[in-house]
Design a protein around this motif. Structure first.
Motif, PDB file in Angstrom:
ATOM      1  N   LYS A  87       0.817  -1.076  -0.088  1.00 54.99           N
ATOM      2  CA  LYS A  87      -0.024   0.118  -0.187  1.00 54.99           C
ATOM      3  C   LYS A  87       1.013   1.172   0.351  1.00 54.99           C
ATOM      4  CE  LYS A  87      -3.137   2.291   2.700  1.00 54.99           C
ATOM      5  NZ  LYS A  87      -4.186   2.405   4.442  1.00 54.99           N
ATOM      6  N   ILE A  88       0.865   2.428  -0.805  1.00 54.95           N
ATOM      7  CA  ILE A  88       1.369   3.264  -0.776  1.00 54.95           C
ATOM      8  C   ILE A  88      -0.053   4.319  -0.563  1.00 54.95           C
ATOM      9  CG2 ILE A  88       3.298   2.009  -2.309  1.00 54.95           C
ATOM     10  CD1 ILE A  88       2.430   3.731  -5.122  1.00 54.95           C
ATOM     11  N   VAL A  93       3.054   7.620  -5.420  1.00 55.20           N
ATOM     12  CA  VAL A  93       2.905   6.879  -6.664  1.00 55.20           C
ATOM     13  C   VAL A  93       4.050   7.234  -7.766  1.00 55.20           C
ATOM     14  CG1 VAL A  93       0.397   5.927  -6.390  1.00 55.20           C
ATOM     15  CG2 VAL A  93       1.158   8.347  -7.853  1.00 55.20           C
ATOM     16  N   GLU A  94       4.052   6.076  -8.296  1.00 55.59           N
ATOM     17  CA  GLU A  94       5.218   6.064  -9.155  1.00 55.59           C
ATOM     18  C   GLU A  94       4.432   5.434 -10.673  1.00 55.59           C
ATOM     19  OE1 GLU A  94       8.735   4.628  -8.580  1.00 55.59           O
ATOM     20  OE2 GLU A  94       9.287   5.753  -6.671  1.00 55.59           O
ATOM     21  N   LYS A  95       5.145   5.598 -11.768  1.00 55.49           N
ATOM     22  CA  LYS A  95       4.757   4.888 -12.568  1.00 55.49           C
ATOM     23  C   LYS A  95       5.180   3.435 -12.558  1.00 55.49           C
ATOM     24  CE  LYS A  95       6.413   7.709 -16.304  1.00 55.49           C
ATOM     25  NZ  LYS A  95       8.046   8.047 -17.595  1.00 55.49           N
ATOM     26  N   GLY A  96       3.702   2.256 -12.874  1.00 54.76           N
ATOM     27  CA  GLY A  96       3.951   1.020 -12.704  1.00 54.76           C
ATOM     28  C   GLY A  96       3.253   0.575 -11.460  1.00 54.76           C
ATOM     29  N   ASP A  97       2.789   1.666 -10.823  1.00 53.35           N
ATOM     30  CA  ASP A  97       2.015   1.398  -9.334  1.00 53.35           C
ATOM     31  C   ASP A  97       0.761   1.012  -9.994  1.00 53.35           C
ATOM     32  OD1 ASP A  97       3.934   1.538  -7.913  1.00 53.35           O
ATOM     33  OD2 ASP A  97       3.758   3.717  -7.324  1.00 53.35           O
ATOM     34  N   LEU A  98      -0.102   0.648  -9.283  1.00 55.63           N
ATOM     35  CA  LEU A  98      -1.444   0.455  -9.891  1.00 55.63           C
ATOM     36  C   LEU A  98      -3.036   1.340  -8.770  1.00 55.63           C
ATOM     37  CD1 LEU A  98      -1.999  -3.566  -9.898  1.00 55.63           C
ATOM     38  CD2 LEU A  98      -1.843  -1.752 -11.646  1.00 55.63           C
ATOM     39  N   LEU A  99      -4.082   1.636  -8.948  1.00 57.20           N
ATOM     40  CA  LEU A  99      -5.485   2.402  -8.563  1.00 57.20           C
ATOM     41  C   LEU A  99      -6.327   1.677  -8.545  1.00 57.20           C
ATOM     42  CD1 LEU A  99      -4.262   5.949 -10.522  1.00 57.20           C
ATOM     43  CD2 LEU A  99      -2.957   5.298  -8.189  1.00 57.20           C
ATOM     44  N   PHE A 100      -6.667   1.826  -7.705  1.00 54.33           N
ATOM     45  CA  PHE A 100      -8.004   0.987  -7.340  1.00 54.33           C
ATOM     46  C   PHE A 100      -8.860   1.696  -7.325  1.00 54.33           C
ATOM     47  CE2 PHE A 100      -4.469  -2.299  -6.003  1.00 54.33           C
ATOM     48  CZ  PHE A 100      -4.790  -2.990  -7.514  1.00 54.33           C
ATOM     49  N   PHE A 101     -10.493   2.067  -7.702  1.00 57.66           N
ATOM     50  CA  PHE A 101     -11.559   3.008  -7.601  1.00 57.66           C
ATOM     51  C   PHE A 101     -12.869   1.468  -7.076  1.00 57.66           C
ATOM     52  CE2 PHE A 101      -8.879   4.045 -10.628  1.00 57.66           C
ATOM     53  CZ  PHE A 101      -8.028   5.764  -9.523  1.00 57.66           C
ATOM     54  N   ASN A 102     -13.035   2.933  -6.351  1.00 54.58           N
ATOM     55  CA  ASN A 102     -14.900   1.992  -5.827  1.00 54.58           C
ATOM     56  C   ASN A 102     -15.643   3.143  -6.683  1.00 54.58           C
ATOM     57  OD1 ASN A 102     -17.511   1.901  -4.874  1.00 54.58           O
ATOM     58  ND2 ASN A 102     -17.440   2.032  -3.179  1.00 54.58           N
ATOM     59  N   ILE A 103     -15.991   2.853  -8.294  1.00 49.48           N
ATOM     60  CA  ILE A 103     -17.642   3.642  -8.440  1.00 49.48           C
ATOM     61  C   ILE A 103     -18.243   3.716  -8.423  1.00 49.48           C
ATOM     62  CG2 ILE A 103     -15.122   3.398 -11.248  1.00 49.48           C
ATOM     63  CD1 ILE A 103     -17.049   1.348 -12.538  1.00 49.48           C
ATOM     64  N   ARG A 105     -19.595   3.973  -5.924  1.00 49.72           N
ATOM     65  CA  ARG A 105     -19.221   4.775  -4.332  1.00 49.72           C
ATOM     66  C   ARG A 105     -20.362   3.741  -3.405  1.00 49.72           C
ATOM     67  NH1 ARG A 105     -17.901   7.352  -8.030  1.00 49.72           N
ATOM     68  NH2 ARG A 105     -18.238   9.889  -7.631  1.00 49.72           N
ATOM     69  N   LEU A 106     -20.103   1.667  -3.456  1.00 49.46           N
ATOM     70  CA  LEU A 106     -20.332   0.937  -2.950  1.00 49.46           C
ATOM     71  C   LEU A 106     -19.246   1.022  -1.805  1.00 49.46           C
ATOM     72  CD1 LEU A 106     -21.389  -1.524  -4.643  1.00 49.46           C
ATOM     73  CD2 LEU A 106     -23.092  -0.018  -3.687  1.00 49.46           C
ATOM     74  N   LYS A 107     -19.947   1.098  -0.236  1.00 45.98           N
ATOM     75  CA  LYS A 107     -18.311   1.386   0.741  1.00 45.98           C
ATOM     76  C   LYS A 107     -17.785  -0.196   1.152  1.00 45.98           C
ATOM     77  CE  LYS A 107     -18.144   2.232   5.600  1.00 45.98           C
ATOM     78  NZ  LYS A 107     -18.808   2.511   7.004  1.00 45.98           N
ATOM     79  N   GLY A 108     -16.219  -0.083   0.748  1.00 46.98           N
ATOM     80  CA  GLY A 108     -14.941  -0.373   0.616  1.00 46.98           C
ATOM     81  C   GLY A 108     -15.391  -1.331   0.001  1.00 46.98           C
ATOM     82  N   LYS A 109     -15.521  -1.324  -1.431  1.00 48.59           N
ATOM     83  CA  LYS A 109     -15.764  -2.148  -2.738  1.00 48.59           C
ATOM     84  C   LYS A 109     -15.071  -1.915  -3.649  1.00 48.59           C
ATOM     85  CE  LYS A 109     -18.819  -5.196  -5.158  1.00 48.59           C
ATOM     86  NZ  LYS A 109     -17.815  -6.131  -5.370  1.00 48.59           N
ATOM     87  N   SER A 147     -13.561   8.766  -6.534  1.00 47.63           N
ATOM     88  CA  SER A 147     -13.870   7.060  -6.396  1.00 47.63           C
ATOM     89  C   SER A 147     -13.006   6.454  -6.123  1.00 47.63           C
ATOM     90  CB  SER A 147     -14.561   6.620  -8.174  1.00 47.63           C
ATOM     91  OG  SER A 147     -15.470   7.134  -8.652  1.00 47.63           O
ATOM     92  N   PHE A 148     -11.337   7.210  -6.327  1.00 48.11           N
ATOM     93  CA  PHE A 148     -10.153   6.652  -5.599  1.00 48.11           C
ATOM     94  C   PHE A 148     -10.519   5.256  -4.125  1.00 48.11           C
ATOM     95  CE2 PHE A 148      -6.168   6.947  -3.249  1.00 48.11           C
ATOM     96  CZ  PHE A 148      -5.514   5.844  -4.126  1.00 48.11           C
ATOM     97  N   VAL A 149      -9.924   4.317  -4.158  1.00 43.84           N
ATOM     98  CA  VAL A 149      -9.903   3.448  -2.798  1.00 43.84           C
ATOM     99  C   VAL A 149      -8.692   3.849  -2.316  1.00 43.84           C
ATOM    100  CG1 VAL A 149     -10.062   2.201  -1.627  1.00 43.84           C
ATOM    101  CG2 VAL A 149     -12.058   2.946  -3.346  1.00 43.84           C
ATOM    102  N   ILE A 150      -7.265   3.171  -2.962  1.00 44.32           N
ATOM    103  CA  ILE A 150      -5.941   2.659  -2.348  1.00 44.32           C
ATOM    104  C   ILE A 150      -4.968   2.728  -3.582  1.00 44.32           C
ATOM    105  CG2 ILE A 150      -6.378   0.261  -2.600  1.00 44.32           C
ATOM    106  CD1 ILE A 150      -5.572  -0.113   0.143  1.00 44.32           C
ATOM    107  N   ALA A 151      -4.020   2.627  -3.445  1.00 44.62           N
ATOM    108  CA  ALA A 151      -2.323   2.821  -4.464  1.00 44.62           C
ATOM    109  C   ALA A 151      -2.187   1.464  -3.814  1.00 44.62           C
ATOM    110  CB  ALA A 151      -1.914   3.651  -4.283  1.00 44.62           C
TER     111      ALA A 151
END
Length: 157
Positions: A87-88, A93-103, A105-109, A147-151
């Motif tokens: 987790k970062i 974040v740098e090139k090649g990292d992953l971004l995760f989203f909840n598009i 708006r469902l809590k925690g999903k 919508s961003f959750v975690i990188a």
């Protein structure tokens, strides 16, 4: 004479260490470039649920195929992928990292993933959307920012 031999040994060890250390960095950067180049080759491909080819691609399919190209196996779903790596913060974040989203708006999903392709002057990522297929987007866009959750970092540096 013994001091000179000892000094020579120490210098040689430092040089060898730096050579091996820089090769690891070089190898990681090459891996990241391979992932990004393959991802870019899918730019413009239409969206297809479960797709992993140029005939159609979904977001996690894009990431799975690109990382498989460098022999990193990831879970097939964005939710599963979000459990892998370190987790970062978004500011790190740098090139090649992953971004995760909840598009939705469902809590925690987590239900969407993108691959970071640039960080300056803004964070850009490639992903596959249902409406536009594989495209580049910016974290400056309110939709993605909200919508961003975690990188996560999968390729260690």
């Amino acid at each position: 004479m013994n001091r000179r031999v000892l000094l020579l040994i120490v210098v040689c060890l430092v040089v060898i260490y730096r050579c091996f250390n820089s090769n690891d960095e070089s190898s990681e950067q090459e891996s990241i470039q391979k992932v990004l180049k393959l991802a870019d080759s899918f730019n413009g491909v239409t969206y297809k649920a479960g797709g992993t080819t140029k005939k159609g691609m979904d977001c996690s399919g894009l990431v799975t195929v690109c990382f498989k190209n460098i022999d990193i196996s990831l879970p097939r779903s964005s939710q599963g992928m979000s459990t892998v790596g370190d987790k970062i913060t978004l500011s790190k974040v740098e090139k090649g990292d992953l971004l995760f989203f909840n598009i939705d708006r469902l809590k925690g999903k987590i239900n969407h993933v993108g691959l970071v392709t640039a960080v300056k002057p803004e964070i850009l990522f490639i992903h596959s959307t249902t409406s536009k297929g594989v495209i580049y987007s910016s974290m400056e866009e309110n939709y993605w920012k909200n919508s961003f959750v975690i990188a996560k970092r999968v390729i260690t540096r």
